[in-house]
Design a protein around this motif. Structure first.
Motif, PDB file in Angstrom:
ATOM      1  N   ILE A  26      66.606  43.819 -40.697  1.00  0.00           N
ATOM      2  CA  ILE A  26      66.750  44.211 -42.096  1.00  0.00           C
ATOM      3  C   ILE A  26      65.815  45.397 -42.359  1.00  0.00           C
ATOM      4  CG2 ILE A  26      65.104  42.441 -42.860  1.00  0.00           C
ATOM      5  CD1 ILE A  26      66.911  42.051 -45.316  1.00  0.00           C
ATOM      6  N   PRO A  27      66.310  46.467 -43.013  1.00  0.00           N
ATOM      7  CA  PRO A  27      65.421  47.612 -43.267  1.00  0.00           C
ATOM      8  C   PRO A  27      64.258  47.215 -44.172  1.00  0.00           C
ATOM      9  CG  PRO A  27      67.720  48.194 -43.671  1.00  0.00           C
ATOM     10  CD  PRO A  27      67.684  46.721 -43.473  1.00  0.00           C
ATOM     11  N   ALA A  28      63.119  47.883 -43.963  1.00  0.00           N
ATOM     12  CA  ALA A  28      61.891  47.503 -44.671  1.00  0.00           C
ATOM     13  C   ALA A  28      62.044  47.682 -46.181  1.00  0.00           C
ATOM     14  CB  ALA A  28      60.729  48.332 -44.150  1.00  0.00           C
ATOM     15  N   PHE A  29      62.728  48.793 -46.596  1.00  0.00           N
ATOM     16  CA  PHE A  29      62.801  49.031 -48.046  1.00  0.00           C
ATOM     17  C   PHE A  29      63.676  47.975 -48.738  1.00  0.00           C
ATOM     18  CE2 PHE A  29      66.276  51.539 -46.320  1.00  0.00           C
ATOM     19  CZ  PHE A  29      67.322  51.293 -47.207  1.00  0.00           C
ATOM     20  N   VAL A  30      64.654  47.414 -48.008  1.00  0.00           N
ATOM     21  CA  VAL A  30      65.478  46.332 -48.582  1.00  0.00           C
ATOM     22  C   VAL A  30      64.607  45.088 -48.797  1.00  0.00           C
ATOM     23  CG1 VAL A  30      67.488  44.841 -48.209  1.00  0.00           C
ATOM     24  CG2 VAL A  30      67.565  47.224 -47.488  1.00  0.00           C
ATOM     25  N   LEU A  31      63.746  44.831 -47.815  1.00  0.00           N
ATOM     26  CA  LEU A  31      62.827  43.677 -47.934  1.00  0.00           C
ATOM     27  C   LEU A  31      61.908  43.844 -49.133  1.00  0.00           C
ATOM     28  CD1 LEU A  31      61.483  42.587 -44.433  1.00  0.00           C
ATOM     29  CD2 LEU A  31      62.647  41.211 -46.128  1.00  0.00           C
ATOM     30  N   VAL A  32      61.372  45.061 -49.300  1.00  0.00           N
ATOM     31  CA  VAL A  32      60.482  45.345 -50.436  1.00  0.00           C
ATOM     32  C   VAL A  32      61.237  45.117 -51.741  1.00  0.00           C
ATOM     33  CG1 VAL A  32      59.182  47.170 -51.612  1.00  0.00           C
ATOM     34  CG2 VAL A  32      59.007  46.928 -49.150  1.00  0.00           C
ATOM     35  N   LEU A  33      62.494  45.573 -51.770  1.00  0.00           N
ATOM     36  CA  LEU A  33      63.316  45.420 -52.978  1.00  0.00           C
ATOM     37  C   LEU A  33      63.547  43.932 -53.287  1.00  0.00           C
ATOM     38  CD1 LEU A  33      64.919  47.243 -54.983  1.00  0.00           C
ATOM     39  CD2 LEU A  33      66.944  46.711 -53.613  1.00  0.00           C
ATOM     40  N   ILE A  34      63.897  43.167 -52.246  1.00  0.00           N
ATOM     41  CA  ILE A  34      64.152  41.725 -52.441  1.00  0.00           C
ATOM     42  C   ILE A  34      62.885  41.030 -52.937  1.00  0.00           C
ATOM     43  CG2 ILE A  34      64.689  39.556 -51.227  1.00  0.00           C
ATOM     44  CD1 ILE A  34      66.520  41.219 -49.406  1.00  0.00           C
ATOM     45  N   ASP A  35      61.744  41.351 -52.291  1.00  0.00           N
ATOM     46  CA  ASP A  35      60.476  40.718 -52.677  1.00  0.00           C
ATOM     47  C   ASP A  35      60.108  41.072 -54.122  1.00  0.00           C
ATOM     48  OD1 ASP A  35      60.364  39.615 -50.239  1.00  0.00           O
ATOM     49  OD2 ASP A  35      58.774  40.882 -49.420  1.00  0.00           O
ATOM     50  N   SER A  36      60.305  42.350 -54.493  1.00  0.00           N
ATOM     51  CA  SER A  36      59.960  42.779 -55.855  1.00  0.00           C
ATOM     52  C   SER A  36      60.832  42.056 -56.877  1.00  0.00           C
ATOM     53  CB  SER A  36      60.155  44.285 -56.008  1.00  0.00           C
ATOM     54  OG  SER A  36      59.501  44.942 -54.982  1.00  0.00           O
ATOM     55  N   LEU A  37      62.116  41.982 -56.581  1.00  0.00           N
ATOM     56  CA  LEU A  37      63.024  41.298 -57.506  1.00  0.00           C
ATOM     57  C   LEU A  37      62.672  39.820 -57.631  1.00  0.00           C
ATOM     58  CD1 LEU A  37      66.467  42.940 -56.632  1.00  0.00           C
ATOM     59  CD2 LEU A  37      65.101  43.263 -58.686  1.00  0.00           C
ATOM     60  N   SER A  38      62.300  39.206 -56.494  1.00  0.00           N
ATOM     61  CA  SER A  38      61.951  37.778 -56.546  1.00  0.00           C
ATOM     62  C   SER A  38      60.663  37.560 -57.350  1.00  0.00           C
ATOM     63  CB  SER A  38      61.825  37.181 -55.148  1.00  0.00           C
ATOM     64  OG  SER A  38      60.777  37.789 -54.475  1.00  0.00           O
ATOM     65  N   VAL A  39      59.707  38.478 -57.202  1.00  0.00           N
ATOM     66  CA  VAL A  39      58.460  38.379 -57.994  1.00  0.00           C
ATOM     67  C   VAL A  39      58.789  38.505 -59.476  1.00  0.00           C
ATOM     68  CG1 VAL A  39      56.269  39.530 -58.534  1.00  0.00           C
ATOM     69  CG2 VAL A  39      56.919  39.180 -56.161  1.00  0.00           C
ATOM     70  N   LEU A  40      59.620  39.503 -59.789  1.00  0.00           N
ATOM     71  CA  LEU A  40      60.000  39.703 -61.195  1.00  0.00           C
ATOM     72  C   LEU A  40      60.749  38.492 -61.743  1.00  0.00           C
ATOM     73  CD1 LEU A  40      61.068  43.444 -61.465  1.00  0.00           C
ATOM     74  CD2 LEU A  40      59.157  42.317 -62.573  1.00  0.00           C
TER      75      LEU A  40
END
Lengths: 461, 233
Positions: free
Chosen positions: B106-120
């Motif tokens: 999985i690309p790193a920026f997708v992971l960052v996006l998923i993590d950010s959305l989950s935090v939000l």
């Protein structure tokens, strides 16, 4: 008693009673049966307690580190793995204390007879002293390797010490040579495989040598630890220097030292110089020397029977020359190395497994031992120097072997360790290191070369 | 036989260089031969851990207490529906720590996006449940967005340039410094508290100083060697 559920208590008593009765019947029936009918011979006891020294190691075994050491016999002819595997099967019944696997009890680890025939004979690897997993290698706690003209055995320290491993290797090589068609007798470190193991060889000898006063020789002063750029995980650098025994012996005699004292003092000097180069601090330099108790206590045990002395040098007192360090080392070791001290140290170690300690569950014991091991064990020494001494073989075996190599795996805190063994007129000094730098090894061997001792180097690097 | 001209030791016939000082062997009387080395070339390494299987196993283990909590709350209802807090926290932990291991690549920026959305999402859950004074849009969203952007930028930069470890540490501390300033300012506007600004500034200055220390490590060879030896990097 009104809070106790009497029915549950009764069930528990009956349950444990049935288990105890079945186990006793099973064991007694095995002992009473004739050995040929599958009974248990007295020397092939069903299980062993770990000896006092070996109790520390199983709990500290991790997926990255094991306390393990290797002994290698360098022969003159190329080794045949089929004959070697046969030799292992022939020799193993003579060493019932190695024909075991480790088990976890509620209070202690213990050794049980291994149901498998023999460990596999494997081609050698580049990273000796690789970590031990108790469920690998057919559950045996020692491994057998071969490569070209070399036969190597690696032992987990809970099983035995350097003497036991070297005796096993010599007996194995003698049997291998017999299978190759040579006539090899017994004697020295080669045991007679037609005879059963004696009771003394299998016993835990620490209990017979306990002194009245318990005294530990450990110190809590800060010592220097050598650091470098680490090699990748699970790899280790080995550098072995082979030198003529008589030249080293003569040089040691010039300083009035034994070979062990002389080499360990040179190693101490190398660490002293390294600390001066690395840092401005003046911590103690401490060399740990394992001492075999077989000679002072007249025992022939094949299990662990060693204790260690730590000889210290205090660089804050001023600068030292090599001659001064050798003199300091000789005097310090001879001052402490006597039977009374050894007895007191044995008593101190035995004290730790008596009393309340026996009833503490294993997991808590492992945690406590690990903590103590970290704070006082390797932390209180800079380097380990172990010498298994001069290995004797039957006269007719010398024409088939070249020399013997012995080294311990790297430590948990001190990545560098040094091992030494003498055989067939040659002395092999091996360094095990988990760092890329080879400054200590270079200084050690260059110092010996400058003293007029010819050194031949071989390595896995 | 060959000897090292630097150390004076005799070398093994198969050796191409001295292992003690790295001096190459140059023996004109002896042509190079393919002699067997004392040790094998084969390095024994432990088997790789099956990451996807382990993640799946841990997911199942995490699922069990959630089901138990849900059933307990359904069949033994109390004043509040407390099982939802357990479930949402477990889901949050699962997305952050286990979900990435279940996917193959999985690309790193997708992971960052998923993590950010989950935090939000996690923050929004509590925002909706307790207090709704508008802090979610004014503080939480911009703070998480800045953190996600800076993390994404650092990861992308590391993947493209493949810098040395001191440079990576420098970049991470620089990111922490920027984030601390932003968090301090946004909290100051939300809470009107000087303390938030002060704490943000202290954190930013500390991170900045550490970042510049590692920048010095990157450029000073001796300092780097000393650090490497001292801390056993």
């Amino acid at each position: 008693m009104k809070f106790v559920n009497k029915k549950a208590l009764l069930y528990c008593v009956v349950y444990y009673g049935i288990i105890a009765t079945v186990k006793t019947c099973y064991y007694v029936s095995g002992v009473l049966r004739h050995p040929e009918q599958g009974g248990i011979m007295p020397q092939n006891r069903f299980w062993f307690k770990l000896d006092n020294a070996g109790k520390v190691f199983p709990g500290q075994n991790t997926s990255r580190w094991s306390n393990i050491f290797r002994s290698t016999m360098i022969m003159k002819e190329k080794v045949d793995p089929t004959l070697l595997a046969q030799a292992v099967e022939d020799v193993l019944p003579r060493f019932p204390c190695f024909d075991v696997c480790i088990k976890k009890g509620f209070f202690w680890f213990y050794l049980e007879k291994n149901p498998n025939a023999a460990p596999p004979v494997q081609p050698d690897i580049n990273n000796p002293c690789y970590r031990v997993r108790f469920n690998e290698n057919k559950r045996f706690l020692f491994r057998v390797f071969y490569r070209e003209n070399r036969v190597s055995v690696e032992f987990f320290h809970a099983l035995t010490d350097g003497y036991g491993a070297t005796t096993f290797l010599c007996t194995l090589c003698a049997q291998y040579l017999r299978l190759c068609g040579h006539d090899i007798s017994v004697g020295g470190n080669v045991l007679d495989i037609t005879q059963p193991a004696t009771k003394e060889e299998l016993s835990d000898p620490f209990r017979d040598c306990e002194g009245k006063t318990a005294r530990s020789m450990r110190s809590t002063r800060k010592v220097y630890h050598y650091r470098g750029t680490p090699l990748p995980a699970h790899t280790v650098g080995i550098i072995t220097g082979v030198m003529p025994m008589d030249v080293v012996h003569k040089k040691a005699k010039e300083y009035g030292a034994t070979v062990t004292e002389f080499l360990a003092a040179v190693l101490m000097w190398c660490f002293y110089i390294q600390q001066n180069k690395d840092t401005r601090r003046r911590d103690d330099v401490s060399v740990q020397i394992p001492v075999s108790l077989r000679k002072p206590f007249q025992r022939e045990s094949l299990r662990n029977f060693t204790l260690t002395y730590s000889i210290r040098l205090d660089p804050s007192l001023g600068d030292y020359t090599l001659e001064e360090i050798i003199r300091h080392f000789i005097l310090s070791l001879r001052l402490v190395n006597n039977t009374k001290n050894l007895k007191a140290m044995v008593a101190a170690n035995l004290k730790l497994e008596k009393g309340l300690m026996r009833f503490i569950p294993l997991a808590i014991k492992n945690f406590a031992v690990g903590l103590s091991f970290r704070l006082t064990g390797e932390h209180s020494t800079s380097v380990l120097f172990t010498n298994v001494g001069l290995i004797h073989l039957p006269e007719e075996m010398y024409e088939h072997v070249q020399w013997l190599n012995f080294f311990a795996g790297p430590g948990k805190i001190n990545g560098l360790r040094c091992g030494c063994a003498g055989m067939n007129g040659k002395l092999a000094v091996s360094f095990t290191d988990i760092c890329r730098e080879t400054e200590i090894e270079q200084r050690f061997f260059t110092t010996l070369v400058k003293m007029g001792i010819p050194v031949k180097i071989e390595s896995n690097r | 036989m060959s000897y090292c001209v630097h150390c004076g030791v005799e070398l093994d016939d198969s050796a191409a260089r001295c292992v003690l000082c790295n001096t190459p062997v140059c023996n004109p009387n002896k042509p190079p031969q393919d002699l067997p080395t004392p040790y094998s070339e084969k390095v024994l390494l432990p088997p790789q851990v099956r990451r996807r299987f382990t993640a799946f196993l841990l997911s199942m283990i995490l699922l069990l207490p959630n089901i138990v909590c849900l059933l307990t709350n359904l069949f033994l209802p109390g004043d509040i529906f407390w099982a939802k807090y357990v479930n949402i926290t477990s889901l949050f932990v699962w997305i952050l720590f286990l979900f990435p291991f279940l996917l193959k690549k999985i690309p790193a920026f997708v992971l960052v996006l998923i993590d950010s959305l989950s935090v939000l999402g996690y923050v929004f859950f509590f925002y909706m449940d307790f207090e709704q004074s508008g802090w979610f849009l004014r503080v939480a969203v911009p703070t998480v967005a800045v953190l996600a952007l800076s993390a994404g930028f650092t990861i992308e930069w590391c993947q493209r340039k493949k810098p040395d470890w001191p440079y990576i540490v420098f970049a991470v501390f620089l990111e922490v410094s920027v984030f601390s300033v932003f968090a301090g300012v946004s909290l100051y506007y939300q809470l009107s508290s000087v303390y938030a600004l002060l704490i943000g500034s202290i954190a930013a200055v500390s991170a900045l100083m550490t970042a510049f220390f590692f920048l010095a490590v990157k450029h000073n060879r001796h300092l780097r060697a000393w650090l490497s030896r001292r801390f056993f990097f």
